[in-house]
Each structure stands twice: as C-alpha cells, then as structure tokens.
Motif scaffolding. Structure first.
Motif, PDB file in Angstrom:
ATOM      1  N   LEU A  38       0.836  -1.196   0.000  1.00  0.00           N
ATOM      2  CA  LEU A  38       0.000   0.000   0.000  1.00  0.00           C
ATOM      3  C   LEU A  38       0.874   1.249   0.000  1.00  0.00           C
ATOM      4  N   GLY A  39       1.984   1.222   0.736  1.00  0.00           N
ATOM      5  CA  GLY A  39       2.905   2.348   0.714  1.00  0.00           C
ATOM      6  C   GLY A  39       3.440   2.609  -0.681  1.00  0.00           C
ATOM      7  N   GLY A  40       3.716   1.543  -1.429  1.00  0.00           N
ATOM      8  CA  GLY A  40       4.171   1.715  -2.800  1.00  0.00           C
ATOM      9  C   GLY A  40       3.106   2.309  -3.696  1.00  0.00           C
ATOM     10  N   VAL A  41       1.870   1.842  -3.538  1.00  0.00           N
ATOM     11  CA  VAL A  41       0.762   2.381  -4.346  1.00  0.00           C
ATOM     12  C   VAL A  41       0.563   3.865  -4.049  1.00  0.00           C
ATOM     13  N   ILE A  42       0.541   4.218  -2.763  1.00  0.00           N
ATOM     14  CA  ILE A  42       0.343   5.614  -2.394  1.00  0.00           C
ATOM     15  C   ILE A  42       1.478   6.482  -2.932  1.00  0.00           C
ATOM     16  N   ALA A  43       2.704   5.969  -2.856  1.00  0.00           N
ATOM     17  CA  ALA A  43       3.827   6.710  -3.426  1.00  0.00           C
ATOM     18  C   ALA A  43       3.603   6.964  -4.916  1.00  0.00           C
ATOM     19  N   GLY A  44       3.060   5.971  -5.616  1.00  0.00           N
ATOM     20  CA  GLY A  44       2.818   6.105  -7.041  1.00  0.00           C
ATOM     21  C   GLY A  44       1.660   7.003  -7.398  1.00  0.00           C
ATOM     22  N   LEU A  45       0.802   7.311  -6.426  1.00  0.00           N
ATOM     23  CA  LEU A  45      -0.334   8.189  -6.684  1.00  0.00           C
ATOM     24  C   LEU A  45       0.036   9.665  -6.603  1.00  0.00           C
ATOM     25  N   TYR A  46       1.281   9.964  -6.233  1.00  0.00           N
ATOM     26  CA  TYR A  46       1.692  11.359  -6.133  1.00  0.00           C
ATOM     27  C   TYR A  46       1.715  12.066  -7.485  1.00  0.00           C
ATOM     28  N   GLY A  47       1.860  11.313  -8.581  1.00  0.00           N
ATOM     29  CA  GLY A  47       1.885  11.970  -9.876  1.00  0.00           C
ATOM     30  C   GLY A  47       1.601  10.999 -11.005  1.00  0.00           C
ATOM     31  N   PRO A  48       0.951  11.449 -12.079  1.00  0.00           N
ATOM     32  CA  PRO A  48       0.572  10.567 -13.187  1.00  0.00           C
ATOM     33  C   PRO A  48       1.734   9.843 -13.838  1.00  0.00           C
ATOM     34  N   SER A  49       2.940  10.412 -13.779  1.00  0.00           N
ATOM     35  CA  SER A  49       4.084   9.741 -14.393  1.00  0.00           C
ATOM     36  C   SER A  49       4.399   8.414 -13.712  1.00  0.00           C
ATOM     37  N   LEU A  50       3.931   8.249 -12.474  1.00  0.00           N
ATOM     38  CA  LEU A  50       4.185   7.020 -11.725  1.00  0.00           C
ATOM     39  C   LEU A  50       3.041   6.010 -11.826  1.00  0.00           C
ATOM     40  N   TRP A  51       1.924   6.410 -12.402  1.00  0.00           N
ATOM     41  CA  TRP A  51       0.774   5.502 -12.473  1.00  0.00           C
ATOM     42  C   TRP A  51       1.089   4.218 -13.242  1.00  0.00           C
ATOM     43  N   PRO A  52       1.822   4.273 -14.370  1.00  0.00           N
ATOM     44  CA  PRO A  52       2.129   3.020 -15.065  1.00  0.00           C
ATOM     45  C   PRO A  52       2.915   2.034 -14.194  1.00  0.00           C
ATOM     46  N   THR A  53       3.758   2.564 -13.297  1.00  0.00           N
ATOM     47  CA  THR A  53       4.503   1.676 -12.403  1.00  0.00           C
ATOM     48  C   THR A  53       3.576   1.028 -11.396  1.00  0.00           C
ATOM     49  N   VAL A  54       2.581   1.775 -10.910  1.00  0.00           N
ATOM     50  CA  VAL A  54       1.585   1.193 -10.005  1.00  0.00           C
ATOM     51  C   VAL A  54       0.836   0.070 -10.710  1.00  0.00           C
ATOM     52  N   VAL A  55       0.401   0.326 -11.937  1.00  0.00           N
ATOM     53  CA  VAL A  55      -0.339  -0.686 -12.704  1.00  0.00           C
ATOM     54  C   VAL A  55       0.530  -1.919 -12.924  1.00  0.00           C
ATOM     55  N   ARG A  56       1.786  -1.699 -13.281  1.00  0.00           N
ATOM     56  CA  ARG A  56       2.684  -2.836 -13.456  1.00  0.00           C
ATOM     57  C   ARG A  56       2.877  -3.589 -12.148  1.00  0.00           C
ATOM     58  N   GLY A  57       2.957  -2.849 -11.044  1.00  0.00           N
ATOM     59  CA  GLY A  57       3.120  -3.485  -9.743  1.00  0.00           C
ATOM     60  C   GLY A  57       1.931  -4.332  -9.359  1.00  0.00           C
ATOM     61  N   LEU A  58       0.729  -3.874  -9.684  1.00  0.00           N
ATOM     62  CA  LEU A  58      -0.466  -4.663  -9.384  1.00  0.00           C
ATOM     63  C   LEU A  58      -0.530  -5.920 -10.247  1.00  0.00           C
TER      64      LEU A  58
END
Length: 328
Positions: A138-158
């Motif tokens: 969850l900490g990783g997901v929240i970190a990735g929600l700080y900006g749209p440039s990180l959203w693809p990494t969140v999706v890949r992580g899921l």
C-alpha cells in the motif's frame, strides 16, 4: 497498519537568495528579508514563519499547501480522500486498456484492488530479495499516486502482485522513503519524519485513533486491509516523549505580510486543492490554480506557465493583474 501522517518526505522549504540589499540583520543567510519557496510540508514552515515575522518576508511561494485550519484528524482524512480520488482517476485511465489488472469497469476498481491487495496481510510475496506485505504494498501504491508519471509503475506493480511478486511496488515505496534499501545509505528519513510530525501535530487519544481508523476506510476504501479494522492501527506519536509545539490553527492573523503566492493543483492527492484555496484566503495571497494531477509543480521544469509566473514574482515581485489558470 500504522495510521501515519501522510507528509511527503520530499516536501521542503527553500530560502532563496534575496534580490535586495544584504545586511547584518538577516540571520543565517545574511539577507535583509526572506525570499522563500516552500513545497508540501514547506508550506507549513513558510506559513508559520510569516505568522511570526511578517515584516521579514520579501517574497514567498507556497506550493502544495496545507490547510492551516485543519486539525490532525481532519487533515489526514482530507489527504486520504485525496488519494482515493487519485486512485479513481488512475483506475479510470487503466480501465481503457484490456490488460488493466483492476479490470475495465472503473466502478469495480476499488473492489478489484482489495482482492489483489488484502491477501498480502496473511501471505506476503517475494520482492527484490525480501518480502512485501500489505502495508509495504500500500505504501508503494500511495507513493505512485503522487503523480501521473508514476501511475504506469503502479499498474505494473499490481499486475506483478497477481503473479506473486512485489518488486515494482517495493521500488516505489523505497523511492518516496529515500531511495535505498540500505539504512546506512538511506539515512534517517523515517526518524526525522516522525520527529517533525510528532512535534507539529495534535496528540491523539485512543478514541481519536479509533475514530480516525473507521473514517479513513470510509473516505479511502482502497486502503482497507480487510478483516477486523477495529484493531491493529496505532498512532505513530502515541508514545512520543515531548508534547507538540505547533498550535492548530496557525497563521490566522498576519498583518503586514507582503503579497505572497500560493500554487495549487486541482488534483493534488495529498494536499488537496481546497487547502490551497483556504491558505490563500487566510494569507490574502494570490492563488495560481493548476488544472491537472500531481503534488507540487514549481521549479520542476514541467510547466512553463507556472515557472514563468513564479520566477517573475520571486525575482521582480511581479504578478499578473489577472491570475491565469495553468494546465498540468
């Protein structure tokens, strides 16, 4: 699960060189008056400085602002609700792809997210030579929600989690916490964060923590770990030995403060736009609204509209007669 502050460790306040005359009256920098850029937590530092020394401020930009009227519980809940909003926007973008791990129906994204994440409570997954549990993921997901440039990494992580691995989300969590797995390299980011927060925030009673726990999962259901949510979470400052020193609300009356500039992104996940509006109103600041997603924008080199206005103000104290709205 720890109900933490939600402060961005990258938040900062930067005193800039004064364009005016130097004198021996200027303290550590030797400047007669302060020229300051504060971002995220740095907006709180700047606001408190302005409250204490309004006559020593030359120029002040506050980007990604805290609402100075909100107590600890309400401020945290505002941030959690902001992260839920950003999660929903990210999930809607993800749903346009057939391979989205959250599915193609944005309305089902939170439920699908919980189905991926909640099993980690009892069965962590391997990640970069260690294990990733629910809190870490969850900490990783929240970190990735700080900006749209990180959203693809969140999706890949899921997607990785569905395959039994957690490397991408662990990487995101490390990035926002300092960037290194080695404590000796990472320094004392975590310790400093707790020390600062515990001296700034209102001390919570067990009843306050129980209320916060319940309301957190009401405003941000994607964060729900499942199971019995009435147990487990504690306040990180419960046993801090010193009492807080910041009075909330703060910066409520600042006579004599020169014209300042507040910058606020409409889709800011952790310092919601409403807080920027409120701070600008209280300080009688000019408000520069930036339409888009993300947390802080000044000096990032990604928005010419914002940087031009901020630079003109910081260097020459010039602001547009009619403040435009910039787009992220």
């Amino acid at each position: 699960m720890l109900l933490g502050e939600g402060h961005d460790p990258r938040g900062q306040g930067v005193p800039l060189l004064d364009a005016g005359r130097r004198s021996d009256r200027g303290g550590a920098l030797g400047d007669e008056k302060l020229t300051y850029l504060g971002q995220s937590y740095g907006t709180r530092l700047g606001s408190v400085y302005a409250e204490q020394f309004p006559d020593r401020v030359r120029a002040m930009v506050l980007d990604g602002a805290f609402d100075p009227t909100l107590g600890t519980i309400d401020r945290r809940l505002a941030a959690y609700a902001g992260f839920q909003r950003s999660f929903d926007v990210m999930a809607a973008a993800c749903a346009e792809q057939a391979s989205c791990p959250l599915g193609t129906d944005p309305k089902a994204a939170t439920k699908n997210f919980q189905a991926i994440m909640q099993p980690l409570r009892d069965k962590p997954v391997p990640a970069a030579g260690q294990e990733l549990d629910f809190d870490g993921a969850l900490g990783g997901v929240i970190a990735g929600l700080y900006g749209p440039s990180l959203w693809p990494t969140v999706v890949r992580g899921l997607s990785e989690l569905k395959q039994g691995r957690g490397d991408a989300l662990l990487g995101l969590a490390r990035d926002i916490g300092g960037g290194e797995a080695d404590e000796a390299v990472n320094g004392n980011v975590t310790e400093a964060l707790f020390a600062i927060n515990c001296m700034d925030e209102q001390r919570l009673t067990p009843a306050d923590v129980a209320e916060l726990r319940t309301r957190t999962f009401e405003v941000a259901p994607f964060m729900n770990p499942g199971g019995d949510i009435t147990r487990g979470a504690r306040d990180g400052c419960e046993f801090w030995p010193a009492r807080p020193t910041l009075t909330i609300p703060y910066a409520q009356s600042v006579p004599g403060l020169p014209r300042t500039l507040v910058v606020s992104i409409t889709g800011d996940p952790t310092t919601p736009h409403a807080g920027g509006i409120k701070l600008a109103e209280i300080l009688k600041s000019s408000l520069l609204t930036v339409k888009g997603e993300g947390h802080t924008v000044v000096s990032a080199g990604t928005n010419k509209c914002v940087d031009r206005i901020a630079a003109d103000y910081l260097v020459d104290l010039k602001l547009p007669g009619t403040m435009p709205t910039c787009s992220a």
